[in-house]
Design an enzyme around this catalytic site. Structure first.
Site, short mmCIF file in Angstrom:
data_model
loop_
_atom_site.label_atom_id
_atom_site.label_comp_id
_atom_site.label_asym_id
_atom_site.label_seq_id
_atom_site.Cartn_x
_atom_site.Cartn_y
_atom_site.Cartn_z
N LYS A 263 54.22 33.52 10.92
CA LYS A 263 55.57 33.15 11.65
C LYS A 263 55.13 33.25 12.72
O LYS A 263 55.24 34.20 13.62
CB LYS A 263 57.14 34.13 11.51
CG LYS A 263 58.16 33.74 12.29
CD LYS A 263 60.17 33.69 11.70
CE LYS A 263 60.68 33.11 12.39
NZ LYS A 263 59.54 32.90 13.85
N SER B 217 55.77 38.38 12.44
CA SER B 217 56.17 38.01 13.95
C SER B 217 55.17 39.20 15.03
O SER B 217 54.12 38.67 15.46
CB SER B 217 57.44 38.33 14.28
OG SER B 217 57.97 37.90 15.72
N ASP C 151 41.26 39.07 18.84
CA ASP C 151 39.82 38.03 19.43
C ASP C 151 39.77 38.89 20.55
O ASP C 151 39.00 38.11 21.02
CB ASP C 151 41.38 36.95 20.08
CG ASP C 151 42.23 36.81 18.90
OD1 ASP C 151 41.45 36.10 17.78
OD2 ASP C 151 43.24 35.73 19.19
#
Length: 695
Positions: free
Chosen positions: A499, A474, A485
């Site tokens: 999830k 999460s 990223d």
């Protein structure tokens, strides 16, 4: 005895129930007259409409979905194909493509009929098992060359009563043999199994129409995704919004797994985690209050087990667990005492240490920041308390302290961090990037909301690595994904949980519906759903990804991508990843801890592929001895490499010992942290060499 209760995929209450029996004639049962009432019919129609209008993916309720619902329902009730006969399935198959029509019209009878047939079959099997036991445990012949197929999920449905009786004769025999090898006397075995089966029979008589309705409608809801659940009025009252079953008493996330209760996750710094004697995928088969008699809970409903585990703060509960580390089909248990207490926020707080390494002839210091959860003291925050506790504030203080100690880089440990505050995941990201988007939330209508760091300037600009594993979930995945990223940190360890969806609770006339209405995406446009975050360099995982994680859940929503929120930037790590991995592989090929974990995984995977067990006592004992010998050899290979004395036998844990005070383990003693530090230093060295050659 296996598979009394249907399994669940996400900590759901399981009920019992059924409708008119149309197969072989049986005596009337307490559940024969159970019928859905008007409130349940209306609730089912509401669920159909809400999923149609508001579920994130809005898949059509048609014949294809009907097949999914039907197959899931049968699998939920009889996952090992050991209750229903082939004739039952042939009879039910006529409805296979009609559940969409039944649900749209509010016709719940087929769901009730199938469930009540299941209950009739369960009663028949338990009666048979008791009759076998009544012949006397000592009359079982363990010298014959019999085997039992234990992995029956793909087995053909049994055609005759005689075949079913033979399977259950072998199953009872297997249960007796397991307990015999575990050291129990024949009288104790007879008493334990008789009591267990009789308890299961008594639970059948407690069946309510509500139990059948919840199981059936929840199967329908979960055909959309595993986090979309129907909660009956009782369930809605008893469990929190995300159905995590985080117990105030022991700090564990539980779910039903056929006839047992499985630990899915331990709450960081919680009482269960502090014992260091339980782990994800361990199965709880007994619960005792203090020093009272252990209560066998195999075949109990999840909510009943939860009630036993809960209790007053400061009291002791003892759990009898089958460790996930056991070899497959090894039912050896251990007793773990746990002192119930509330998980304190300060115990979940981020903390630091310094990892000291010598590399290439030079001494280095690396800061280690362990973040067990993404926490925020909302009450203090809203009250304007300038000293409110939060992950970001604490990490900022720790970074300041580490920079004063002149560390050469920082490693953030996110292992076992199950998430928490989304706001904190965004705020923490802001400490390490200049400014920009941190996470994207795509809603069911296609609208994408962008959460951003609007404060220019990074607080910490130094070298950074993150360590993750399968239990990093999460908010952890959002933070790790952003760091990857933005090419801000090396991501090391294992594939994360996966999830990446958002749920909301919708009240109904009867109970509640928790449904998925949005999905998280990384700033690169990649979903965190299903796939999670993939590390730049993999470590061997001690957690079976087939048992734990989003991809282990049926009907999990897929990984996908949307338009990225940032333009691709130059990745400073990419040119060096091959060299970093080669150095990592070379080091860990000789590292005692990594060698041990890899060899232990290889042994476990080999054993997991065995689909049958011997019912011959001599063969079974020889198999156990062989497995224990191999495990001992692995342990002693590790000890020898570390200069420690070998063991003559595997240590047995002190069953009566309460958890000791927290140890003072150094980060150098954690193989994964030490290796993460070395990889980060490798990168600094390689990057520095390139900079020197290209001034």
């Amino acid at each position: 005895m296996k598979h009394f209760l249907p399994s669940t995929t996400l900590a759901l209450l399981i009920g019992l129930g059924s409708l008119p029996f149309t197969g072989n004639a049986l005596a009337a049962n307490s559940w024969d007259k159970l019928q859905p009432d008007r409130d349940e019919v209306v609730a089912s129609l509401n669920v159909v409409e809400l999923l149609k209008r508001h579920h994130y993916s809005k898949p059509p309720l048609n014949d294809a979905r009907s097949v999914i619902i039907y197959d899931s329902y049968i699998k939920l009730l009889d996952p090992a194909r050991s209750y229903f006969l082939a004739s039952d399935i042939a009879e039910f198959d006529k409805w296979k493509t009609q559940f969409d029509d039944f649900l749209k019209s509010g016709n719940l009878d087929p769901g009730f009929t199938i469930y009540k047939r299941y209950l009739d079959r369960v009663k028949s099997r338990l009666d048979f098992a008791l009759a076998e036991l009544n012949k006397g445990v000592e009359n079982f012949d363990f010298n014959t060359k019999e085997t039992l197929l234990v992995d029956r999920k793909d087995a053909p449905w049994i055609k005759s009563q005689a075949e079913l009786d033979d399977l259950w004769r072998k199953r009872v025999k297997d249960e007796v043999l397991r307990l015999k090898i575990a050291g129990k006397e024949p009288k104790a075995i007879q008493e334990l199994l008789t009591k267990r089966y009789k308890n299961q029979l008594s639970r059948l008589d407690q069946t309510r129409a509500e139990d059948i309705f919840q199981t059936y409608i929840n199967t329908f809801a979960q055909s959309y995704d595993p986090h979309t659940n129907y909660l009956s009025p009782d369930s809605a009252e008893n469990f929190d919004i995300n159905m995590s079953l985080s117990l105030e008493g022991i700090g564990a996330v539980l779910q039903s797994d056929n006839d047992q209760v499985k630990i899915v996750r331990l709450v960081p710094a919680g009482p269960a985690a502090k014992t260091k004697q339980v782990a994800p995928a361990d199965k709880i088969i007994g619960v005792a209050q203090g020093d009272k008699e252990m209560v066998d809970v195999i075949g109990w409903r999840l909510d009943e087990v939860v009630k036993l585990i809960r209790g007053p703060k400061g009291s002791v509960v003892r759990l009898e667990v089958i460790p996930a580390s056991n070899a497959p089909n090894d039912q050896t248990t251990k007793i773990v005492p746990i002192t119930r207490e509330a998980v304190k926020l300060e115990e979940q707080a981020a903390k630091k240490s310094v990892l000291k390494l010598k590399q290439d002839g030079r001494d280095y210091k690396l800061g280690i920041i362990e973040i067990p959860a993404f926490y925020l003291d909302f009450k203090a925050f809203r009250a304007g308390d300038p000293e409110y506790k939060s992950t970001t504030r604490d990490v900022k203080k720790l970074l300041t302290e580490l920079q004063k100690e002149k560390v050469d880089g920082v490693v953030i440990d996110l292992r076992n961090n199950g998430g928490g505050s989304l706001q904190e995941a965004t705020e923490l990201t802001s400490l390490f990037i200049d400014k920009g988007p941190t996470v994207l939330v795509r809603n069911a209508d296609g609208r994408v909301d962008v959460l951003e760091d609007e404060n220019p300037g990074a607080f910490y600009k130094g070298p950074l690595a993150l360590v993750v594993n399968r239990l990093s979930a999460s908010a952890s995945e959002i933070f790790a994904g952003a760091m990857q990223d933005y090419h801000r940190a090396l991501i090391l360890g294992g594939q994360t949980f996966g999830k990446g969806t958002v749920q909301t609770i919708q009240p109904l006339n009867h109970g509640e519906l928790k449904l998925t209405l949005a999905k998280f995406y990384r700033v690169s446009g990649q979903s965190t759903q299903h796939q999670g975050v993939l590390p730049d360099i993999d470590y061997p995982s001690i957690i079976d990804t087939k048992e734990i994680g989003e991809s282990a859940l049926p009907e999990a929503m897929p990984w996908d991508t949307i338009r990225p929120a940032i333009k691709p930037a130059v990745d400073p790590f990419k040119p060096f990843l091959a060299q970093l991995k080669a150095r990592h592989d070379s080091r860990t090929a000789k590292d005692p801890e990594f060698v041990y974990i890899r060899d232990r995984l290889a042994l476990t995977q080999k054993l997991m592929n065995e689909k049958t067990v011997s019912l011959n006592e001599a063969e079974r004992r020889a198999q156990h001895a062989d497995i224990e010998s191999k495990q001992l050899a692995l342990e002693n290979t590790r000890r020898k490499a570390k200069g420690e004395e070998p063991l003559k036998e595997l240590k047995k844990e002190d069953e009566d010992a309460l958890p000791a005070e927290p140890d003072d383990t150094k980060p150098e003693d954690d193989a994964y942290l030490a290796e993460s530090g070395r990889i980060l230093l490798d990168y600094l060295g390689l990057n520095s060499a390139v900079a020197k050659n290209n001034p």
